[in-house]
Enzyme design. Structure first.
Site: not given
Length: 164
Positions: A82-83, A100
């Protein structure tokens, strides 16, 4: 034109630009693996010309959209958490992993099995050799080659530097 294999699983909040190939058994754009934030999904953007060969997982962002730049080449079993934000012309070899919030510069080449600690920034033109590990204490400079656990500088990445 997009070419998405019939076995690829693409989440609802995914934007895929033209000339993108997504191979078999990829999982793209599902909620982040972040305890307590699984209900948040800012999605994924995959820019034009990118190839994702197969069995790759790209998680949706929790706080920002996960972004894959133009003309990237992402090989089997790679994982993008994520991200993360990948620049343009990034190569992720088989089994490479991004935790992440990583930011990967343009023209970065990650060898097989490379692991990168969360929130790491990999500068433009960096090459990391097979099974290299970028820890939170790693300090990387643009257009350099790194290898080892943890990674150590092994010289200039002239190939990336000369392909500006």
């Amino acid at each position: 034109m997009k070419n998405i294999h019939s076995t690829a699983v693409i989440g609802k909040n995914v934007t895929i630009e033209d000339d993108v190939y997504i191979g078999p058994y990829c999982i793209i754009g599902f909620p982040p693996e972040w305890k307590g934030k699984e209900d948040q999904n800012k999605g994924v953007i995959i820019r034009k010309g990118t190839t994702i060969t197969g069995m790759v997982t790209i998680d949706g962002g929790a706080e920002r959209t996960t972004e894959i730049g133009s003309d990237c080449y992402i090989m089997k079993h790679a994982y993008i958490a994520h991200d993360c934000i990948l620049g343009n012309n990034v190569t992720m070899s088989a089994g490479s992993k991004l935790a992440g919030f990583c930011t990967i510069g343009d023209k970065v080449n990650l060898g097989m099995g490379v692991a990168i600690h969360q929130k790491s920034i990999i500068p433009e033109g960096v090459m990391i050799g097979m099974n290299g590990v970028v820890t939170k204490k790693s300090k990387l400079e643009p257009y350099q080659k790194y290898a080892g656990v943890p990674v150590k500088n092994i010289g200039s990445n002239e190939r990336a530097k000369n392909n500006n």
